[in-house]
Design a protein around this motif. Structure first.
Motif, PDB file in Angstrom:
ATOM      1  N   LYS A 179     -11.739   6.744  -6.423  1.00  0.00           N
ATOM      2  CA  LYS A 179     -11.034   7.742  -7.237  1.00  0.00           C
ATOM      3  C   LYS A 179     -11.350   7.542  -8.721  1.00  0.00           C
ATOM      4  O   LYS A 179     -11.575   8.509  -9.449  1.00  0.00           O
ATOM      5  CB  LYS A 179      -9.522   7.652  -7.006  1.00  0.00           C
ATOM      6  CG  LYS A 179      -9.074   8.248  -5.703  1.00  0.00           C
ATOM      7  CD  LYS A 179      -7.556   8.140  -5.548  1.00  0.00           C
ATOM      8  CE  LYS A 179      -7.115   8.689  -4.214  1.00  0.00           C
ATOM      9  NZ  LYS A 179      -5.661   8.551  -4.014  1.00  0.00           N
ATOM     10  N   GLY A 180     -11.367   6.313  -9.156  1.00  0.00           N
ATOM     11  CA  GLY A 180     -11.690   6.018 -10.548  1.00  0.00           C
ATOM     12  C   GLY A 180     -13.110   6.424 -10.907  1.00  0.00           C
ATOM     13  O   GLY A 180     -13.353   6.991 -11.977  1.00  0.00           O
TER      14      GLY A 180
ATOM     15  N   TYR B 145      -7.502  -0.106   0.366  1.00  0.00           N
ATOM     16  CA  TYR B 145      -6.795   0.530  -0.745  1.00  0.00           C
ATOM     17  C   TYR B 145      -7.541   0.306  -2.052  1.00  0.00           C
ATOM     18  O   TYR B 145      -7.681   1.224  -2.869  1.00  0.00           O
ATOM     19  CB  TYR B 145      -5.360   0.011  -0.830  1.00  0.00           C
ATOM     20  CG  TYR B 145      -4.545   0.697  -1.894  1.00  0.00           C
ATOM     21  CD1 TYR B 145      -4.419   2.084  -1.920  1.00  0.00           C
ATOM     22  CD2 TYR B 145      -3.903  -0.027  -2.880  1.00  0.00           C
ATOM     23  CE1 TYR B 145      -3.676   2.722  -2.906  1.00  0.00           C
ATOM     24  CE2 TYR B 145      -3.156   0.603  -3.864  1.00  0.00           C
ATOM     25  CZ  TYR B 145      -3.053   1.979  -3.872  1.00  0.00           C
ATOM     26  OH  TYR B 145      -2.326   2.604  -4.851  1.00  0.00           O
ATOM     27  N   LEU B 146      -8.075  -0.891  -2.255  1.00  0.00           N
ATOM     28  CA  LEU B 146      -8.864  -1.168  -3.452  1.00  0.00           C
ATOM     29  C   LEU B 146     -10.106  -0.272  -3.493  1.00  0.00           C
ATOM     30  O   LEU B 146     -10.445   0.287  -4.535  1.00  0.00           O
ATOM     31  CB  LEU B 146      -9.267  -2.643  -3.507  1.00  0.00           C
ATOM     32  CG  LEU B 146     -10.165  -3.039  -4.670  1.00  0.00           C
ATOM     33  CD1 LEU B 146      -9.496  -2.763  -6.010  1.00  0.00           C
ATOM     34  CD2 LEU B 146     -10.542  -4.508  -4.561  1.00  0.00           C
ATOM     35  N   GLU B 147     -10.740  -0.110  -2.353  1.00  0.00           N
ATOM     36  CA  GLU B 147     -11.912   0.764  -2.289  1.00  0.00           C
ATOM     37  C   GLU B 147     -11.517   2.210  -2.613  1.00  0.00           C
ATOM     38  O   GLU B 147     -12.218   2.911  -3.352  1.00  0.00           O
ATOM     39  CB  GLU B 147     -12.551   0.688  -0.909  1.00  0.00           C
ATOM     40  CG  GLU B 147     -13.809   1.516  -0.797  1.00  0.00           C
ATOM     41  CD  GLU B 147     -14.485   1.391   0.557  1.00  0.00           C
ATOM     42  OE1 GLU B 147     -15.405   2.178   0.809  1.00  0.00           O
ATOM     43  OE2 GLU B 147     -14.088   0.522   1.359  1.00  0.00           O
ATOM     44  N   GLU B 148     -10.384   2.652  -2.085  1.00  0.00           N
ATOM     45  CA  GLU B 148      -9.890   4.006  -2.357  1.00  0.00           C
ATOM     46  C   GLU B 148      -9.650   4.211  -3.861  1.00  0.00           C
ATOM     47  O   GLU B 148     -10.069   5.217  -4.436  1.00  0.00           O
ATOM     48  CB  GLU B 148      -8.600   4.230  -1.569  1.00  0.00           C
ATOM     49  CG  GLU B 148      -7.975   5.592  -1.736  1.00  0.00           C
ATOM     50  CD  GLU B 148      -6.668   5.691  -0.952  1.00  0.00           C
ATOM     51  OE1 GLU B 148      -5.656   6.056  -1.575  1.00  0.00           O
ATOM     52  OE2 GLU B 148      -6.664   5.403   0.257  1.00  0.00           O
ATOM     53  N   LEU B 149      -8.978   3.259  -4.481  1.00  0.00           N
ATOM     54  CA  LEU B 149      -8.718   3.355  -5.927  1.00  0.00           C
ATOM     55  C   LEU B 149     -10.009   3.339  -6.731  1.00  0.00           C
ATOM     56  O   LEU B 149     -10.154   4.065  -7.719  1.00  0.00           O
ATOM     57  CB  LEU B 149      -7.807   2.211  -6.378  1.00  0.00           C
ATOM     58  CG  LEU B 149      -6.369   2.235  -5.881  1.00  0.00           C
ATOM     59  CD1 LEU B 149      -5.640   0.985  -6.341  1.00  0.00           C
ATOM     60  CD2 LEU B 149      -5.657   3.478  -6.378  1.00  0.00           C
ATOM     61  N   THR B 150     -10.949   2.514  -6.306  1.00  0.00           N
ATOM     62  CA  THR B 150     -12.228   2.415  -6.996  1.00  0.00           C
ATOM     63  C   THR B 150     -12.976   3.731  -6.931  1.00  0.00           C
ATOM     64  O   THR B 150     -13.509   4.219  -7.939  1.00  0.00           O
ATOM     65  CB  THR B 150     -13.081   1.280  -6.391  1.00  0.00           C
ATOM     66  OG1 THR B 150     -12.348   0.062  -6.482  1.00  0.00           O
ATOM     67  CG2 THR B 150     -14.409   1.146  -7.104  1.00  0.00           C
TER      68      THR B 150
ATOM     69  N   SER C 107      -1.276   6.778   0.829  1.00  0.00           N
ATOM     70  CA  SER C 107      -2.651   6.319   0.990  1.00  0.00           C
ATOM     71  C   SER C 107      -3.031   6.289   2.465  1.00  0.00           C
ATOM     72  O   SER C 107      -2.206   6.036   3.338  1.00  0.00           O
ATOM     73  CB  SER C 107      -2.805   4.921   0.401  1.00  0.00           C
ATOM     74  OG  SER C 107      -4.071   4.390   0.715  1.00  0.00           O
TER      75      SER C 107
ATOM     76  N   ASN D  51     -13.284  10.235 -11.151  1.00  0.00           N
ATOM     77  CA  ASN D  51     -12.695  10.696 -12.418  1.00  0.00           C
ATOM     78  C   ASN D  51     -13.589  10.372 -13.603  1.00  0.00           C
ATOM     79  O   ASN D  51     -13.745  11.181 -14.513  1.00  0.00           O
ATOM     80  CB  ASN D  51     -11.313  10.078 -12.631  1.00  0.00           C
ATOM     81  CG  ASN D  51     -10.252  10.732 -11.784  1.00  0.00           C
ATOM     82  OD1 ASN D  51     -10.369  11.894 -11.412  1.00  0.00           O
ATOM     83  ND2 ASN D  51      -9.219   9.990 -11.483  1.00  0.00           N
TER      84      ASN D  51
ATOM     85  N   ILE E   5       0.871  -1.168   0.000  1.00  0.00           N
ATOM     86  CA  ILE E   5       0.000   0.000   0.000  1.00  0.00           C
ATOM     87  C   ILE E   5       0.912   1.224   0.000  1.00  0.00           C
ATOM     88  O   ILE E   5       1.784   1.346   0.861  1.00  0.00           O
ATOM     89  CB  ILE E   5      -0.910  -0.006   1.242  1.00  0.00           C
ATOM     90  CG1 ILE E   5      -1.795  -1.254   1.233  1.00  0.00           C
ATOM     91  CG2 ILE E   5      -1.737   1.270   1.296  1.00  0.00           C
ATOM     92  CD1 ILE E   5      -2.578  -1.473   2.503  1.00  0.00           C
TER      93      ILE E   5
END
Length: 80
Positions: A64-65, A57-62, A49, A68, A45
């Motif tokens: 953000k995606g 972390y996966l939830e955070e990236l999701t 983050s 965007n 990680i």
């Protein structure tokens, strides 16, 4: 993972008996164990983050995606 049985291979290559014999000779000389458990790489990680687990972390990236893709997309026009 699926591997054919010895008999299935013999049936499949019945016209190539010498190939089966050669393969058996090689197999007798090799000590090979094929792992059956799933092995995945370790993903650290990033320090920037706020996540404490890979799931976080996966939830955070999701999120953000999604932000965007749907909120900040210049192609998207919002009408009320």
């Amino acid at each position: 993972m699926y591997l054919k049985t010895q008999q299935q291979m013999k049936d499949l290559f019945r016209d190539f008996a010498e190939g089966i014999e050669s393969t058996q000779e090689i197999a007798d000389k090799v000590d090979l164990t094929i792992p059956t458990e799933l092995q995945l790489p370790k993903f650290p990680i990033p320090e920037e983050s706020d996540a404490t687990t890979l799931e976080d972390y996966l939830e955070e990236l999701t999120m953000k995606g999604l932000m965007n893709a749907f909120l900040f997309s210049p192609m998207r026009s919002w009408t009320a």
